[in-house]
Motif scaffolding. Structure first.
Motif, PDB file in Angstrom:
ATOM      1  N   ASP A   1       1.157  -0.807   0.388  1.00  0.00           N
ATOM      2  CA  ASP A   1       0.002   0.183   0.347  1.00  0.00           C
ATOM      3  C   ASP A   1       0.603   1.072   0.086  1.00  0.00           C
ATOM      4  O   ASP A   1       1.657   1.662   1.149  1.00  0.00           O
ATOM      5  CB  ASP A   1      -1.150  -0.073   0.930  1.00  0.00           C
ATOM      6  CG  ASP A   1      -2.293   1.583   1.046  1.00  0.00           C
ATOM      7  OD1 ASP A   1      -2.116   1.433  -0.047  1.00  0.00           O
ATOM      8  OD2 ASP A   1      -2.603   1.340   2.257  1.00  0.00           O
ATOM      9  N   VAL A   2       1.118   1.632  -0.959  1.00  0.00           N
ATOM     10  CA  VAL A   2       2.503   2.807  -1.166  1.00  0.00           C
ATOM     11  C   VAL A   2       1.244   4.652  -0.507  1.00  0.00           C
ATOM     12  O   VAL A   2       0.047   4.507  -1.322  1.00  0.00           O
ATOM     13  CB  VAL A   2       2.650   2.939  -2.627  1.00  0.00           C
ATOM     14  CG1 VAL A   2       3.468   1.644  -2.949  1.00  0.00           C
ATOM     15  CG2 VAL A   2       1.662   3.688  -3.869  1.00  0.00           C
ATOM     16  N   ALA A   3       1.831   5.225  -0.069  1.00  0.00           N
ATOM     17  CA  ALA A   3       1.420   6.443   0.088  1.00  0.00           C
ATOM     18  C   ALA A   3       1.856   7.762  -0.906  1.00  0.00           C
ATOM     19  O   ALA A   3       0.934   8.125  -1.080  1.00  0.00           O
ATOM     20  CB  ALA A   3       2.090   6.944   1.490  1.00  0.00           C
ATOM     21  N   VAL A   4       3.009   7.291  -1.198  1.00  0.00           N
ATOM     22  CA  VAL A   4       3.661   8.381  -2.496  1.00  0.00           C
ATOM     23  C   VAL A   4       3.718   7.585  -3.668  1.00  0.00           C
ATOM     24  O   VAL A   4       4.462   6.830  -3.715  1.00  0.00           O
ATOM     25  CB  VAL A   4       4.433   9.468  -2.110  1.00  0.00           C
ATOM     26  CG1 VAL A   4       4.638  10.251  -3.092  1.00  0.00           C
ATOM     27  CG2 VAL A   4       3.676  10.446  -0.576  1.00  0.00           C
ATOM     28  N   ILE A   5       3.507   8.106  -4.959  1.00  0.00           N
ATOM     29  CA  ILE A   5       3.875   7.938  -6.116  1.00  0.00           C
ATOM     30  C   ILE A   5       4.621   8.810  -7.046  1.00  0.00           C
ATOM     31  O   ILE A   5       3.999   9.594  -6.728  1.00  0.00           O
ATOM     32  CB  ILE A   5       2.552   6.419  -7.105  1.00  0.00           C
ATOM     33  CG1 ILE A   5       2.334   5.377  -6.835  1.00  0.00           C
ATOM     34  CG2 ILE A   5       4.325   5.802  -8.602  1.00  0.00           C
ATOM     35  CD1 ILE A   5       1.720   4.944  -7.364  1.00  0.00           C
TER      36      ILE A   5
ATOM     37  N   ALA B   1      -0.486  15.141 -16.240  1.00  0.00           N
ATOM     38  CA  ALA B   1      -0.723  16.113 -15.341  1.00  0.00           C
ATOM     39  C   ALA B   1      -1.836  14.735 -15.258  1.00  0.00           C
ATOM     40  O   ALA B   1      -2.477  14.609 -14.280  1.00  0.00           O
ATOM     41  CB  ALA B   1      -2.045  17.126 -15.670  1.00  0.00           C
ATOM     42  N   ALA B   2      -2.300  14.368 -16.057  1.00  0.00           N
ATOM     43  CA  ALA B   2      -3.360  13.282 -15.938  1.00  0.00           C
ATOM     44  C   ALA B   2      -3.523  12.386 -15.245  1.00  0.00           C
ATOM     45  O   ALA B   2      -3.635  11.538 -15.300  1.00  0.00           O
ATOM     46  CB  ALA B   2      -3.900  13.463 -17.485  1.00  0.00           C
ATOM     47  N   SER B   3      -1.725  11.819 -16.246  1.00  0.00           N
ATOM     48  CA  SER B   3      -1.568  10.421 -15.177  1.00  0.00           C
ATOM     49  C   SER B   3      -1.403  10.318 -13.561  1.00  0.00           C
ATOM     50  O   SER B   3      -1.460   9.978 -13.004  1.00  0.00           O
ATOM     51  CB  SER B   3       0.119  10.109 -15.796  1.00  0.00           C
ATOM     52  OG  SER B   3       0.624   9.986 -16.932  1.00  0.00           O
ATOM     53  N   ALA B   4      -0.760  11.766 -13.015  1.00  0.00           N
ATOM     54  CA  ALA B   4      -0.708  11.623 -11.746  1.00  0.00           C
ATOM     55  C   ALA B   4      -1.763  11.394 -11.186  1.00  0.00           C
ATOM     56  O   ALA B   4      -2.403  11.214 -10.189  1.00  0.00           O
ATOM     57  CB  ALA B   4       0.302  12.992 -11.448  1.00  0.00           C
ATOM     58  N   LYS B   5      -3.040  12.396 -11.812  1.00  0.00           N
ATOM     59  CA  LYS B   5      -4.230  12.737 -11.049  1.00  0.00           C
ATOM     60  C   LYS B   5      -4.720  10.868 -11.859  1.00  0.00           C
ATOM     61  O   LYS B   5      -5.361   9.657 -10.254  1.00  0.00           O
ATOM     62  CB  LYS B   5      -5.073  13.306 -11.909  1.00  0.00           C
ATOM     63  CG  LYS B   5      -6.666  14.106 -11.098  1.00  0.00           C
ATOM     64  CD  LYS B   5      -7.425  14.302 -11.827  1.00  0.00           C
ATOM     65  CE  LYS B   5      -8.971  14.940 -11.486  1.00  0.00           C
ATOM     66  NZ  LYS B   5      -9.864  15.882 -11.483  1.00  0.00           N
ATOM     67  N   VAL B   6      -4.904  10.362 -12.560  1.00  0.00           N
ATOM     68  CA  VAL B   6      -5.259   8.589 -12.404  1.00  0.00           C
ATOM     69  C   VAL B   6      -4.916   7.454 -11.230  1.00  0.00           C
ATOM     70  O   VAL B   6      -5.305   7.190 -11.408  1.00  0.00           O
ATOM     71  CB  VAL B   6      -5.069   8.641 -13.707  1.00  0.00           C
ATOM     72  CG1 VAL B   6      -5.064   6.765 -14.430  1.00  0.00           C
ATOM     73  CG2 VAL B   6      -6.079   9.292 -15.370  1.00  0.00           C
ATOM     74  N   LEU B   7      -3.182   8.135 -11.383  1.00  0.00           N
ATOM     75  CA  LEU B   7      -2.513   6.734 -10.985  1.00  0.00           C
ATOM     76  C   LEU B   7      -2.651   7.250  -9.300  1.00  0.00           C
ATOM     77  O   LEU B   7      -2.896   6.363  -8.568  1.00  0.00           O
ATOM     78  CB  LEU B   7      -0.562   7.610 -10.891  1.00  0.00           C
ATOM     79  CG  LEU B   7      -0.588   6.312 -11.934  1.00  0.00           C
ATOM     80  CD1 LEU B   7       1.085   7.159 -12.337  1.00  0.00           C
ATOM     81  CD2 LEU B   7      -0.658   4.760 -11.869  1.00  0.00           C
ATOM     82  N   ALA B   8      -2.999   8.541  -8.658  1.00  0.00           N
ATOM     83  CA  ALA B   8      -3.511   8.826  -7.375  1.00  0.00           C
ATOM     84  C   ALA B   8      -4.972   8.614  -7.243  1.00  0.00           C
ATOM     85  O   ALA B   8      -4.947   7.923  -6.350  1.00  0.00           O
ATOM     86  CB  ALA B   8      -3.498  10.481  -7.551  1.00  0.00           C
TER      87      ALA B   8
ATOM     88  N   ILE C   1      -0.878  10.107  -2.973  1.00  0.00           N
ATOM     89  CA  ILE C   1      -0.484  11.256  -3.798  1.00  0.00           C
ATOM     90  C   ILE C   1       0.792  10.627  -4.854  1.00  0.00           C
ATOM     91  O   ILE C   1       1.434   9.902  -4.687  1.00  0.00           O
ATOM     92  CB  ILE C   1       0.259  11.509  -2.725  1.00  0.00           C
ATOM     93  CG1 ILE C   1      -0.081  12.055  -1.515  1.00  0.00           C
ATOM     94  CG2 ILE C   1       0.794  13.405  -3.164  1.00  0.00           C
ATOM     95  CD1 ILE C   1      -1.594  12.932  -1.282  1.00  0.00           C
ATOM     96  N   ALA C   2       0.663  11.666  -5.830  1.00  0.00           N
ATOM     97  CA  ALA C   2       0.802  10.652  -7.038  1.00  0.00           C
ATOM     98  C   ALA C   2       2.007  12.063  -7.832  1.00  0.00           C
ATOM     99  O   ALA C   2       0.828  12.894  -8.075  1.00  0.00           O
ATOM    100  CB  ALA C   2      -0.364  10.240  -8.027  1.00  0.00           C
TER     101      ALA C   2
ATOM    102  N   VAL D   1       1.356  16.857  -9.147  1.00  0.00           N
ATOM    103  CA  VAL D   1       0.888  16.835  -8.197  1.00  0.00           C
ATOM    104  C   VAL D   1      -0.616  16.154  -7.524  1.00  0.00           C
ATOM    105  O   VAL D   1      -1.375  17.009  -8.127  1.00  0.00           O
ATOM    106  CB  VAL D   1       1.950  17.136  -6.632  1.00  0.00           C
ATOM    107  CG1 VAL D   1       1.905  16.353  -5.529  1.00  0.00           C
ATOM    108  CG2 VAL D   1       3.064  17.257  -6.971  1.00  0.00           C
ATOM    109  N   SER D   2      -0.314  14.989  -7.355  1.00  0.00           N
ATOM    110  CA  SER D   2      -2.458  14.645  -7.101  1.00  0.00           C
ATOM    111  C   SER D   2      -2.379  14.311  -5.871  1.00  0.00           C
ATOM    112  O   SER D   2      -1.650  13.467  -5.590  1.00  0.00           O
ATOM    113  CB  SER D   2      -2.778  14.522  -8.822  1.00  0.00           C
ATOM    114  OG  SER D   2      -4.173  14.085  -8.288  1.00  0.00           O
TER     115      SER D   2
END
Lengths: 261, 261, 261
Positions: B113-117, B146-153, B159-160, B169-170
């Motif tokens: 369970d990752v907290a940040v990528i 930006a979209a990648s960060a949001k999708v991953l978060a 937080i991605a 950062v999202s």
């Protein structure tokens, strides 16, 4: 190709230089690769290394802290590189220092088609059988580094470079003598490894040839001359990266000290 | 929390940041952790890593030179961290470059369970499936970081951060755009890894949040701005440590360039 | 032997210092070894390490990122060194931080005859049983580092050094207190490891003794004093190598701050 042409080609191609190398100097290898104009990648798990070697511009195999796992990866990645037509640069660090290093070098040279062998004079003397020895990973003695380079180049159908106060590079018929470089190189760990990385950049961008290997060594050595100005080895190493990045094409051609033996 | 508050909290807590990371940039990760206000520890033998992860402030998993042994240690330490409530920061270095890296990233993301990528734009594009690619361990292309960060978060409830010339950062709903940083960061190996270490410090001291991750990236990027003044990459890297240590809380708030997308 | 005599002896002998060490600080260990007057070699594959340890001037075993493979190599190389009469320096990095580190330290101390043990105060407190603790690899607390050094020296028939703001070195009967050094050493990763490397150089050239270990620590600490002048930790580390190389024999004798406890 003149050194200036090689340098410009490296900066244009931005070769991806895959290293399977030692953990002592790996960070310096990565940074000198960037400053030389390439893109470094290090991967040493067998499957990872095979995939990346196949798409790299060049593969650098450095035996500095080789172990059974990474030797296996070197052999597999070397084969993947050979299959894909990617040139392989081999740095036989410390060959002669132990039975394991000797057998590792033998395995690599018998199973991988290497495009360039670059070692210090002692290592090249050991490999060639011309006489030479190492103390740890330092060259301890070498009877005739120019002859060692020529013998190895002929034996393996590759370019061979024996580095030291003077560097000797051969394609098996001609031997070039290079006289650039600073004494400071001997006071910093990993300058031999960094030389192999720069050779990897030039080989990756320009192909393996007497010209490209001589140009790579010249570039690194002229950067070392520019970096040394009475400073200590810590300061020198930092400046070496700065100077490698800021080399001009003209300064290579005008500064190169080279002759045919 | 403003960046200044985060910085002061990190210096007060002096978080113990356990890394399982690559051998290329590990020394820089250790030193930037110290300069950011944390205490670095690196341990990658399974049992060692489990014990230390359980008592650390944060665990940073960096895939730069992952192998089967260290992947196993990452999974075990990740589980130990999860069990102990220790946040995990994941840096998927070079995902997309090989099947082994892809399967390693999948294993980590499915079992820990990752907290940040935190990855570069190419890596985050690969992970998100939004489109992106790497060349070795460098970002080669990314359609929309930006979209990648949001999708991953959103997908991982974390937080991605997708880093690059601009950083995104999202938390899965908001996306912040950060515009600090120096071009010199692209000329030094390991600046992405160091960013993850600083994120580890801030996450360890302040918990994982949009604020703490943005503050960490801002702190590192402002230090890089302060370090760059026309010098070369060797000199720049040395100064980066100096500047990271001497950052003032006020300079973070006044220097931060941030906006909501 | 005075520190000046030790320094001159190291530079004359140019001891080959074989390290089996961690990948975090290994490059710094190599470079400080060169600057101290030695020749570094790192080899951690069992067979390789055995061959090299047997012909080295000194073997340094550093537990910083020990794993099962390298522990096995440490034990084998330690035995080879013992058989060949090569002194072994042991740096029990992070002992107390995990069960694996504890059992690794036990294995080394029970199977290898160590000539010198050098740890931070917390590590020496853990090893001695006098009370002490670590946080990651940093010293967290230690009741009485001088007593720990004395106990360990007596128990193992070796020289023991507990480093910190003040350093305590004992041969089991006398305890010396050393007061050189800069606060900057605490802001750079690996200064403890580098100390062990310098101790390896002095032990390799002069044999293991209270004098040689005190001289090594004094040399490193005076270099650190010379390197620190208000600069940050990046600049300091670079200068540390410069200052280590340029130490004069006289400056060691005049600068040494030492007393008997």
């Amino acid at each position: 190709m003149r050194p200036s042409e090689c340098l410009l080609k490296v900066r244009e191609v931005h070769p991806l230089v895959h290293h399977i190398t030692n953990y002592v100097t790996v960070n310096d290898c990565a940074n000198i690769t960037i400053c030389a104009g390439g893109a470094p990648v290090m991967a040493d798990e067998r499957g990872d290394a095979e995939d990346i070697a196949a798409v790299a511009s060049c593969l650098v195999l450095n035996m500095g802290t080789v172990n059974r796992r990474t030797l296996d990866s070197m052999l597999a990645a070397g084969k993947a590189a050979n299959d894909a037509g990617v040139p392989v640069v081999f740095d036989p660090v410390g060959v002669g220092a132990s039975r394991f290093r000797n057998s590792s070098a033998d395995a690599i040279l018998s199973k991988v088609d290497v495009a360039v062998i670059k070692g210090n004079a002692g290592e090249m003397g050991v490999l060639s059988g011309m006489g030479g020895g190492v103390r740890g990973v330092d060259s301890a003695c070498a009877t005739d580094p120019a002859a060692s380079a020529k013998v190895l180049a002929k034996r393996y159908g590759c370019i061979a470079a024996a580095t030291g106060p003077k560097d000797y590079v051969s394609d098996g018929s001609t031997v070039m003598e290079l006289s650039n470089g600073s004494d400071m190189l001997g006071l910093v760990s990993g300058t031999g490894c960094m030389t192999a990385s720069v050779v990897g950049c030039y080989t990756g961008a320009c192909g393996p040839s007497l010209d490209s290997v001589c140009s790579a060594i010249t570039a690194f050595c002229i950067a070392s001359e520019n970096a040394a100005d009475g400073c200590g080895p810590g300061t020198f190493k930092m400046r070496l990266f700065d100077e490698m990045l800021s080399l001009t094409a003209e300064s290579l051609d005008s500064g190169q000290r080279i002759g045919t033996l």
